[in-house]
Design a protein around this motif. Structure first.
Motif, PDB file in Angstrom:
ATOM      1  N   GLY A  30      35.684  57.283  36.281  1.00 50.18           N
ATOM      2  CA  GLY A  30      34.965  58.535  36.043  1.00 50.18           C
ATOM      3  C   GLY A  30      34.298  59.091  37.287  1.00 50.18           C
ATOM      4  O   GLY A  30      33.554  60.060  37.217  1.00 50.18           O
ATOM      5  N   ARG A  31      34.559  58.457  38.434  1.00 44.32           N
ATOM      6  CA  ARG A  31      33.867  58.909  39.654  1.00 44.32           C
ATOM      7  C   ARG A  31      34.624  60.015  40.381  1.00 44.32           C
ATOM      8  O   ARG A  31      34.062  60.690  41.244  1.00 44.32           O
ATOM      9  CB  ARG A  31      33.648  57.730  40.603  1.00 44.32           C
ATOM     10  CG  ARG A  31      32.669  56.719  40.026  1.00 44.32           C
ATOM     11  CD  ARG A  31      32.583  55.420  40.816  1.00 44.32           C
ATOM     12  NE  ARG A  31      32.035  54.369  39.955  1.00 44.32           N
ATOM     13  CZ  ARG A  31      32.074  53.079  40.232  1.00 44.32           C
ATOM     14  NH1 ARG A  31      32.629  52.648  41.349  1.00 44.32           N
ATOM     15  NH2 ARG A  31      31.570  52.199  39.392  1.00 44.32           N
ATOM     16  N   ALA A  32      35.891  60.172  40.083  1.00 42.84           N
ATOM     17  CA  ALA A  32      36.678  61.235  40.716  1.00 42.84           C
ATOM     18  C   ALA A  32      36.068  62.580  40.338  1.00 42.84           C
ATOM     19  O   ALA A  32      35.762  62.818  39.179  1.00 42.84           O
ATOM     20  CB  ALA A  32      38.126  61.166  40.233  1.00 42.84           C
ATOM     21  N   LYS A  33      35.895  63.436  41.318  1.00 44.94           N
ATOM     22  CA  LYS A  33      35.342  64.766  41.041  1.00 44.94           C
ATOM     23  C   LYS A  33      36.470  65.785  41.024  1.00 44.94           C
ATOM     24  O   LYS A  33      37.064  66.096  42.067  1.00 44.94           O
ATOM     25  CB  LYS A  33      34.306  65.158  42.098  1.00 44.94           C
ATOM     26  CG  LYS A  33      32.977  64.415  41.967  1.00 44.94           C
ATOM     27  CD  LYS A  33      32.108  64.956  40.848  1.00 44.94           C
ATOM     28  CE  LYS A  33      30.798  64.171  40.729  1.00 44.94           C
ATOM     29  NZ  LYS A  33      30.052  64.450  39.502  1.00 44.94           N
ATOM     30  N   TYR A  34      36.770  66.271  39.844  1.00 37.12           N
ATOM     31  CA  TYR A  34      37.674  67.410  39.706  1.00 37.12           C
ATOM     32  C   TYR A  34      36.832  68.651  40.000  1.00 37.12           C
ATOM     33  O   TYR A  34      35.600  68.603  39.880  1.00 37.12           O
ATOM     34  CB  TYR A  34      38.240  67.467  38.282  1.00 37.12           C
ATOM     35  CG  TYR A  34      39.086  66.269  37.918  1.00 37.12           C
ATOM     36  CD1 TYR A  34      38.510  65.022  37.687  1.00 37.12           C
ATOM     37  CD2 TYR A  34      40.472  66.370  37.823  1.00 37.12           C
ATOM     38  CE1 TYR A  34      39.285  63.919  37.365  1.00 37.12           C
ATOM     39  CE2 TYR A  34      41.258  65.276  37.503  1.00 37.12           C
ATOM     40  CZ  TYR A  34      40.662  64.047  37.276  1.00 37.12           C
ATOM     41  OH  TYR A  34      41.428  62.951  36.966  1.00 37.12           O
ATOM     42  N   SER A  36      36.418  71.131  38.217  1.00 34.25           N
ATOM     43  CA  SER A  36      35.663  71.512  37.017  1.00 34.25           C
ATOM     44  C   SER A  36      34.419  70.644  36.846  1.00 34.25           C
ATOM     45  O   SER A  36      33.582  70.924  35.988  1.00 34.25           O
ATOM     46  CB  SER A  36      36.553  71.392  35.776  1.00 34.25           C
ATOM     47  OG  SER A  36      37.115  70.093  35.700  1.00 34.25           O
ATOM     48  N   ASP A  37      34.296  69.594  37.632  1.00 30.26           N
ATOM     49  CA  ASP A  37      33.112  68.725  37.572  1.00 30.26           C
ATOM     50  C   ASP A  37      32.020  69.153  38.562  1.00 30.26           C
ATOM     51  O   ASP A  37      30.940  68.558  38.579  1.00 30.26           O
ATOM     52  CB  ASP A  37      33.496  67.269  37.917  1.00 30.26           C
ATOM     53  CG  ASP A  37      34.424  66.644  36.896  1.00 30.26           C
ATOM     54  OD1 ASP A  37      34.364  67.044  35.720  1.00 30.26           O
ATOM     55  OD2 ASP A  37      35.205  65.750  37.278  1.00 30.26           O
ATOM     56  N   ASN A  39      29.000  70.569  40.512  1.00 29.11           N
ATOM     57  CA  ASN A  39      27.686  71.165  40.279  1.00 29.11           C
ATOM     58  C   ASN A  39      27.127  71.532  41.650  1.00 29.11           C
ATOM     59  O   ASN A  39      26.496  70.714  42.308  1.00 29.11           O
ATOM     60  CB  ASN A  39      26.753  70.160  39.592  1.00 29.11           C
ATOM     61  CG  ASN A  39      27.002  70.071  38.102  1.00 29.11           C
ATOM     62  OD1 ASN A  39      26.984  71.074  37.399  1.00 29.11           O
ATOM     63  ND2 ASN A  39      27.260  68.870  37.623  1.00 29.11           N
ATOM     64  N   GLU A 170      42.473  69.645  31.927  1.00 26.21           N
ATOM     65  CA  GLU A 170      41.494  70.389  32.721  1.00 26.21           C
ATOM     66  C   GLU A 170      41.897  71.850  32.628  1.00 26.21           C
ATOM     67  O   GLU A 170      42.980  72.224  33.092  1.00 26.21           O
ATOM     68  CB  GLU A 170      41.497  69.974  34.196  1.00 26.21           C
ATOM     69  CG  GLU A 170      40.469  70.784  34.989  1.00 26.21           C
ATOM     70  CD  GLU A 170      40.414  70.452  36.500  1.00 26.21           C
ATOM     71  OE1 GLU A 170      39.330  70.464  37.067  1.00 26.21           O
ATOM     72  OE2 GLU A 170      41.476  70.186  37.093  1.00 26.21           O
ATOM     73  N   VAL A 217      43.497  67.306  40.284  1.00 27.89           N
ATOM     74  CA  VAL A 217      43.787  68.385  39.339  1.00 27.89           C
ATOM     75  C   VAL A 217      44.156  67.768  37.994  1.00 27.89           C
ATOM     76  O   VAL A 217      44.966  66.840  37.928  1.00 27.89           O
ATOM     77  CB  VAL A 217      44.879  69.342  39.873  1.00 27.89           C
ATOM     78  CG1 VAL A 217      46.090  68.601  40.385  1.00 27.89           C
ATOM     79  CG2 VAL A 217      45.296  70.358  38.815  1.00 27.89           C
ATOM     80  N   GLY A 218      43.531  68.302  36.944  1.00 28.45           N
ATOM     81  CA  GLY A 218      43.706  67.720  35.615  1.00 28.45           C
ATOM     82  C   GLY A 218      44.854  68.331  34.846  1.00 28.45           C
ATOM     83  O   GLY A 218      44.684  68.854  33.755  1.00 28.45           O
ATOM     84  N   LYS A 247      30.974  79.287  38.563  1.00 28.25           N
ATOM     85  CA  LYS A 247      31.972  78.419  37.911  1.00 28.25           C
ATOM     86  C   LYS A 247      32.660  79.197  36.797  1.00 28.25           C
ATOM     87  O   LYS A 247      32.003  79.688  35.883  1.00 28.25           O
ATOM     88  CB  LYS A 247      31.251  77.204  37.323  1.00 28.25           C
ATOM     89  CG  LYS A 247      32.187  76.129  36.787  1.00 28.25           C
ATOM     90  CD  LYS A 247      31.363  74.936  36.296  1.00 28.25           C
ATOM     91  CE  LYS A 247      32.067  73.620  36.576  1.00 28.25           C
ATOM     92  NZ  LYS A 247      31.220  72.467  36.313  1.00 28.25           N
TER      93      LYS A 247
END
Lengths: 713, 220
Positions: A30-34, A36-37, A39, A170, A217-218, A247
């Motif tokens: 869960g550490r991968a930053k897409y 869409s994640d 902030n 995603e 990329v999701g 966003k």
């Protein structure tokens, strides 16, 4: 001229092996930053106002109340007064605000006065589409009339496949920041090197001013090549909000309604044949829609393209639905389904084994693929226990659960896209390769690393792969199953080139010349004399304070034998159908896949497994359901836009045809071909099981029961 | 035929409710909420939360809440309509859980709450107060990886990876209750999660592999 050829299969140390995907742990923790994640500090959220109508004109639009709502920083109108919207959910306006909730509230305050116009959203009955039909000209080859007159048997069948949506997990979207004269763009994209140019063009900025970055990329499946209307407006919202990052990611309904779909395909097909199963003529009337542009003709007759007598009529049907986008092997799953269904029905009519009929007509396939298809049919028969489990259509025992087998076939081009790579060796021995590419989950990152490590005689961990940024050398879009071919070839050339430079630096200390050196097992050594060697670290130290780098280009006009186009594949489905409930259960899928040179067999197999599962979704569940009365999509969410779950797929057996003679063709590409034949195979297996053709997919219980009812009456 | 779009939206209960009762509710929060929003410790959006607390938008205003996530109390200020998923993703930068279907279908947002697997997109943040919430970020310490995550990598049980954190958390919840499952049980136990790339064959193997490793006592 350096030798760029792939090292022989038997000598490869990193390529051809299956190291784990390099970004695997980052993703699985869960550490991968897409994107869409993300902030970003001061980031604004957005909400879109969508058209509630399938076809309407905006008489007037009033955004003043939305603009006044506290927390709203900017509003952009996307369908101004006078504009026509052509599908339900088309974008009308977009709001930027300090929270998602406020943005959504603001959207509700926008007042639109609509003039509702007539719509048409259903294309399954060509007789009812009226002036929405756009017929293409008739294509005739040979003398189909004569061939049909002289035929021993004529098959007459009808087949249909609805519009599907990509349903990327995603959603489409981006975070975008337009500050001063620079736009920072963090999209969910299949084309890191090119999407910035698309955005720049739409913003009338020089392409040099758009910076693109994406680590993951999701899902894309062909639908994420553009900057997108909402991405462009997102940039303008950012500018209007003082350059704060914005966003814009679609909600699920919008994702299914407006972010692309795969066109439908319907056809009435007649085939003329001799008693022995030899096809003599083909006649098809086909139609398709993928929105207002209609839908093009799938390449039918599929694979059996050289049937001597043909008549083809196709009609594009314009419907008020979201516009189509490329979908993993565009138009091939449709073509395979239409063709293989008709061939299977012909075999049933002749009382023949379809394996025999498919093989007998392979003379009509491209010459280069004929032997491969024959080999694959045999292999698929063996792995699916065809001779034991296949029976004549409907001859499946007296109990309520009927088992059946069916075949699907595929072909695809692939090869390598235009790609550039920069490889750098530093004096401390570290290595990096840079490409403006992207990893869609296909394992691109890992494969680039394997190619570089192989060339430099290093372990995979020694290579730092840098992708996902448009400041890196331009690499192609991930489409057409060309990414592995493209990035592997450019990486091979770049790393061979930079290694040559290293050889020149270190040759004197080995009392040799550059052309006599090789890089193996973490050493630079004189070919054939391992006593004269330097460790990689010692060799790189000779660079002093300088790093060395060089480039590699995959030139599509001259790929140097590193990649080639053209693959074949056969899939066999094994299903059980309960004729009392209409429920189809997958027992097994067998995929025999021609594949050229494989860099990472495990990742390649994952592509084929995923493609088979996607076919199960398409054959048994997926359908965008339109409501004729309101023009709306009835299932723009994941409860009723069905995807297969972990228990729905049966067992999947993949045979990758990795052989020396295939390896010599170089890399071909594998993302799309295995998605092609599965729906055809499953539809044929169901027909074989229940003794009647279900005329359209997905093969839901209601359709299966209706077909059985028709057979009885 | 013509229609005002706002005819459709004016029927929204949320909007009409806000017109009648929102004012006093927001007035109340203006006095209480604005102060607490400044306390927000790890919250990312303190400035925007302050705006929300002052009565932006149309629902009842934001309220201060405390969530116990991965063993730590987190103070944040959110509107009552904000889901646990969005609070984690937007306010606390816990982005392992993904927002995909947003309707309790796909499982990409799976978290564990009081020992039970939940779809965080269907839990309101305010309702998650007083409960022990575990997100994927809480599965392993920084620099370490949980054996389930490791098994997903070993079996190549992911492609784009967007569904994967949800699958890993669903697997954790499942294995906590069924430490020694059969493959058949895995198919039932993981039925609440969806993948678009088609990684289920790997997932089946990964869950079975993880069950063996975790029983070995190497890690839990």
């Amino acid at each position: 001229m350096p030798n760029y050829s792939w090292p022989p299969m038997s000598t490869r140390a990193v390529m051809g092996k299956s190291p784990k995907r390099q970004d695997g742990l980052e993703k699985a923790s869960g550490r991968a930053k897409y994107n869409s994640d993300l902030n970003k500090p001061g980031m604004l959220f957005t909400a879109l106002l969508h058209s509630p109508y399938a076809h309407a004109r905006v008489r007037s639009i009033d955004t003043s109340a939305a603009e006044k709502l506290q927390g709203v920083t900017a509003v952009r109108v996307m369908a101004a007064a006078g504009a026509e919207v052509n599908w339900q959910s088309q974008e009308v306006a977009v709001v930027a605000a300090t929270s998602e909730a406020v943005a959504r509230d603001a959207v509700r305050l926008i007042k639109v006065d609509w003039e509702v116009l007539p719509h048409m959203v259903k294309e399954d009955d060509l007789g009812k589409v009226g002036n929405r039909a756009k017929p293409a000209g008739e294509q005739v080859t040979g003398d189909p009339d004569k061939a049909f007159k002289e035929a021993d048997v004529v098959l007459d069948g009808s087949y249909g496949m609805p519009v599907l949506t990509h349903c990327c997990l995603e959603p489409h979207g981006q975070v975008v920041e337009w500050k001063g004269d620079v736009v920072n763009f963090w999209p969910s994209t299949q084309t890191v090197s090119n999407v910035g140019g698309d955005l720049a063009k739409n913003l009338e900025l020089p392409a040099t001013q758009v910076k693109v970055h994406q680590d993951h990329v999701g899902g894309g499946f062909g639908s994420k090549f553009a900057a997108d209307r909402w991405g462009i407006e997102g940039a303008r919202l950012s500018k209007a909000s003082g350059g704060r990052p914005v966003k814009v990611f679609l909600d699920r309904a919008a994702e299914l309604n407006i972010a692309g779909n795969r066109p439908s395909a319907y056809a009435k097909i007649k085939i003329a044949a001799k008693k022995d199963g030899t096809i003599t003529a083909w006649d098809s009337v086909s139609w398709a829609t993928g929105g207002m542009g209609g839908g093009g003709m799938p390449p039918i007759p599929y694979v059996y393209t050289n049937i001597p007598n043909k008549r083809l009529n196709h009609t594009a049907v314009a419907t008020n639905g979201g516009p189509l986008r490329a979908w993993r092997a565009p138009n091939h799953p449709q073509a395979s389904y239409l063709t293989c269904s008709a061939l299977e029905d012909l075999a049933a009519k002749l009382g023949m084994d379809p394996m025999v009929l498919f093989a007998k007509n392979v003379q009509y396939a491209a010459e280069a693929r004929r032997e491969t298809y024959l080999y694959q049919l045999k292999k698929a028969a063996e792995l699916s226990e065809w001779s034991k489990l296949w029976h004549r259509r409907g001859d499946s025992g007296s109990g309520p659960v009927k088992r059946g087998l069916g075949i699907g076939i595929c072909t695809w081009q692939g090869a390598g896209h235009a790609s550039n790579c920069k490889a750098t060796i530093h004096s401390d021995g570290s290595v990096e390769v840079e490409l403006g590419s992207q990893d869609l989950g296909t394992g691109t990152r890992t494969i680039i690393g394997q190619v570089a490590a192989e060339t430099l005689g290093l372990p995979l961990e020694a290579v730092k792969v840098k992708i996902g940024d448009n400041s890196y050398p331009v690499s192609g879009s991930s489409g057409g199953s060309t990414t592995v071919g493209g990035v592997s070839s450019s990486t091979r050339i770049a790393t061979v080139n930079v290694l040559e430079k290293l050889f020149e630096k270190v040759a004197p200390s080995l009392n040799s010349t550059a052309d006599k050196l090789e890089a193996r097992g973490g050493k630079i050594q004189v070919k054939g004399d391992a006593t004269k060697s330097l460790t990689w670290a010692a060799a790189c130290k000779k660079l002093g304070v300088q790093s060395i780098s060089d480039n590699g280009t995959n030139d599509q006009r001259n790929p140097r034998g590193l990649n080639t186009a053209g693959v074949a594949g056969i899939q066999v489905a094994d299903v059980s159908v309960d004729v009392e409930t209409g429920v189809v259960k997958m027992n097994r899928m067998v995929a025999v896949q021609d594949c050229g040179l494989i860099v990472n067999p495990k990742l390649a197999e994952s592509q084929v497994l995923g493609a088979c599962i996607m076919s199960v979704c398409g054959a048994l569940m997926e359908e965008r359901v339109m409501d004729a009365m309101t023009g709306r999509v009835l299932n723009p969410e994941m409860e009723f836009y069905k995807l297969a779950g972990i228990a729905d797929i049966g067992n999947i057996v993949v045979h990758m045809d990795i052989r020396e003679e295939n390896d010599k063709r170089g890399i071909v590409g594998l993302g799309e071909p295995p998605t092609v034949g599965g729906v055809a195979a499953i539809a044929n297996a169901v027909a074989n099981a229940i003794g009647v053709r279900v005329p359209s997919v997905p093969l839901t219980p209601d359709r299966v029961l209706a077909a059985l009812e028709e057979k009885r009456s | 035929m013509s229609k005002h779009h706002d005819e459709l939206v004016e029927k929204s209960p949320r909007q009409s409710a806000s017109g009648e009762s929102g004012f006093s509710r927001r007035g109340f929060l203006r006095t209480t909420g604005a102060t607490t929003s400044a306390i927000g410790t790890t919250a990312l959006l303190t400035e925007d939360e302050a705006i929300a607390a002052q009565g932006a938008g149309m629902g009842p205003g934001a309220v201060p809440i405390t969530l116990n996530i991965n063993g730590k109390d987190q103070k944040l200020t959110v509107e009552p309509r904000v889901t646990l998923l969005d609070a984690c993703r937007n306010n606390l930068d816990l982005t392992g859980a993904k927002r995909v279907c947003d309707r309790g279908t796909c499982g990409a947002c799976t978290m564990i709450m009081n020992g039970k697997v939940v779809y965080a997109c269907t839990v309101l943040a305010i309702d998650a107060q007083g409960k022990k919430i575990q997100t994927i970020e809480g599965l392993a310490a920084e620099g370490k990886y949980h054996p389930i995550s490791q098994a997903f990598v070993n079996q190549d049980a992911q492609q784009c990876g967007y569904c994967t954190p949800g699958f890993v958390m669903a697997s954790k919840g499942f294995l906590d209750r069924n430490p020694n499952p059969t493959e058949e049980q895995v198919l039932k136990g993981l039925g609440g999660n969806l993948c678009r790339c088609g990684t289920y064959m790997g997932v089946r193997k990964a869950v079975l592999e993880a069950s063996k490793v975790m029983k070995g006592g190497k890690n839990a």
